[in-house]
Design an enzyme around this catalytic site. Structure first.
Site, short mmCIF file in Angstrom:
data_model
loop_
_atom_site.label_atom_id
_atom_site.label_comp_id
_atom_site.label_asym_id
_atom_site.label_seq_id
_atom_site.Cartn_x
_atom_site.Cartn_y
_atom_site.Cartn_z
N HIS A 88 0.81 -1.21 0.00
CA HIS A 88 0.00 0.00 0.00
C HIS A 88 0.85 1.27 0.00
CE1 HIS A 88 -3.72 -2.22 1.84
NE2 HIS A 88 -3.48 -2.55 0.59
N ILE A 95 1.00 6.99 0.24
CA ILE A 95 0.48 5.91 1.07
C ILE A 95 -1.00 5.70 0.79
CG2 ILE A 95 0.20 5.08 3.44
CD1 ILE A 95 2.35 7.22 4.22
N CYS A 96 -1.37 4.47 0.51
CA CYS A 96 -2.78 4.12 0.30
C CYS A 96 -3.34 3.66 1.65
CB CYS A 96 -2.89 3.00 -0.74
SG CYS A 96 -4.56 2.37 -0.97
N LEU A 97 -3.95 4.59 2.37
CA LEU A 97 -4.48 4.31 3.70
C LEU A 97 -5.77 5.10 3.86
CD1 LEU A 97 -3.97 2.97 6.50
CD2 LEU A 97 -2.79 5.07 7.17
N PHE A 150 -8.37 5.98 -3.71
CA PHE A 150 -7.90 4.60 -3.65
C PHE A 150 -9.08 3.68 -3.38
CE2 PHE A 150 -3.99 6.87 -2.23
CZ PHE A 150 -3.14 6.43 -3.24
#
Length: 496
Positions: A88, A95-97, A150
């Protein structure tokens, strides 16, 4: 900065400077109230040696904490700070959060809680790899991190779930040759790595299902054909997908993933869904930006297919468009569903309106003929949602869960008709058996149940068996022979 934001950040900074942060988290600098830098170390994961540290850069707007800060990993040469490997975390530090996007953020979070969340994400990681499509994303993305939409599901896990799925015994091979058909659920990855499914709009000149959205597929040519062979042969004829990998563009390959339980079509065919994944090659000097849709899909058979388009696979589990950019740019309803009586049980008629754009639809190179039927009109997205405030699945046997009074009357013939100018619509309607197959396939892939009401069973294996036992689905279809209510009632009583 605005007063509220400045006051909040000053309070957080004082707390960080005067109290101990959790192990592995340290403030590097906060030269002003707009940008902070923090160092992280991961204490209990061999993928990240405890001596290694990773630099986080926080950028705050005047709307903080109402608006999430922009948080990315930064590569630093002195002292050395690398971008950690994680499925991620992109190689440019983004950052894919969900905690950091517009929908997942809450003002109760702060710098410390964000650091703890990211540290925990790294501590639990088991894969030293980048997100799917990392190189293309880094090359083409122009959005700021907090503006990126995302999708929080794992395409690799979805493919693994499909590979491991076993549909069990099938009655497909009990059907005589004229009653056998197969469709191909062809999955491709977009530039972000998210899965999309390939669909077609059938030519307006075809005898059956003219102008409707469908999966590539058709009838078997011989009893020796496997369902996958039938589906691949039809896909070659309809969308130009070669039967063998060596005829694909360099580096591409098709992986057969699984078969789903056989479905019963209204035309009394046993339809076997076959799921495959079109793998794209890594970037190379010959193809710096591999794109399955661009490289393969534009080859059409104008005799059968008016258009090829792709739809977001995961979205078939949702009541509305997942992507907020789509909701903004292509307004309209995504889903509507109603209950009807079919197979002597409650059957959910799913309707999806798939948004299309120049990058997701490919039209055949001929002028689409308009239907002569004056009663048909282009089907547009409904203005109101179906009532699915209490979603639940309905068992396959009997009509439990749906009283007869809640079932809709038989659908009029015009429901299945599509006008010739349907291709000009911003959304293409996917419904009926095609929609049901896609819903079931997404259930298997993502291990989730839909947000809307649906049938719990997969396919129609039992009803196909019952129909065969009462002499239906024979090799010769008699003139005027249709699946009436009486036939279905008789089949429902047949012993298995």
């Amino acid at each position: 900065m605005a007063g509220m934001s400045s006051k909040r950040l000053q309070k957080e900074l004082v707390k960080i400077q005067t109290t101990s942060l959790p192990p592995g988290i340290a403030l590097v600098c906060a030269p002003d109230l707009r940008e902070w830098q923090m160092d992280l170390s991961i204490l209990d994961n061999p993928l990240y040696p405890p001596t290694d540290k990773y630099r986080l850069r926080f950028m705050f707007s005047s709307s903080y904490p109402i608006e999430a800060p922009e948080v990315v990993f930064a590569a630093v040469s002195t002292p050395e700070r690398k971008i950690p490997l994680h499925p991620h975390i992109y190689s440019n530090g983004i950052i894919c959060l969900d905690l950091l996007d517009k929908q997942g953020w809450s003002p109760v979070h702060n710098v410390e809680s964000i650091c703890i969340s990211i540290q925990s994400m790294l501590a639990g990681n088991t894969k030293a790899e980048r997100p799917p499509g990392d190189a293309e994303f880094v090359r083409s993305n122009r959005q700021r991190p907090r503006d990126i939409n995302f999708l929080y599901h794992d395409p690799k896990k979805a493919l693994a779930n499909l590979r491991s799925f076993a549909s069990g015994p099938t009655n497909y091979y009990k059907c005589p040759l004229p009653r056998r058909a197969a469709v191909l659920i062809l999955l491709i990855a977009d530039r972000r790595g998210d899965l999309r499914v390939v669909l077609t709009i059938r030519s307006a000149t075809l005898k059956n299902y003219a102008g409707q959205a469908a999966l590539p597929g058709g009838k078997a040519d011989s009893l020796s054909e496997s369902p996958f062979y039938t589906a691949r042969r039809e896909a070659m004829e309809e969308i130009g997908l070669p039967m063998s990998d060596h005829k694909l563009p360099a580096g591409y390959s098709v992986e057969h993933l699984t078969e789903l339980p056989t479905n019963l079509a209204m035309t009394e065919l046993g339809v076997r869904p076959c799921v495959a994944y079109l793998k794209a090659p890594p970037p190379s000097a010959q193809n710096r930006n591999p794109d399955a849709a661009r490289d393969i899909l534009p080859t059409l058979d104008a005799r059968e297919v008016a258009a090829v388009f792709t739809a977001p696979f995961y979205n078939f589990l949702k009541e509305r468009d997942v992507d907020p950019d789509v909701r903004r740019d292509t307004p309209g309803e995504w889903y509507k569903g109603t209950w009807h009586s079919w197979h002597e049980t409650a059957w959910r008629m799913h309707q999806f309106w798939v948004p299309v754009s120049p990058s997701t639809v490919f039209l055949a190179n001929y002028k689409q003929e308009r239907r002569k039927d004056a009663d048909t009109t282009a089907v547009k997205s409904p203005s109101s949602k179906a009532d699915a405030s209490n979603p639940k699945s309905v068992q396959s046997q009997g009509s439990s869960g749906r009283s007869s009074s809640s079932l809709q009357p038989p659908l009029p013939r015009s429901f299945y008709s599509i006008a010739g100018d349907a291709l000009a619509q911003p959304r293409y309607r996917v419904f009926g058996m095609t929609a049901r197959i896609l819903v079931d396939c997404a259930r298997v892939a993502f291990g989730e149940e839909p947000e809307y009401e649906h049938n719990s069973h997969f396919g129609d294996e039992e009803m196909i068996d019952r129909l065969i036992r009462i002499g239906r689905l024979s090799s010769i279809k008699k003139e005027g022979e249709v699946l009436t209510r009486e036939v279905m009632m008789k089949a429902a009583k047949a012993k298995i």
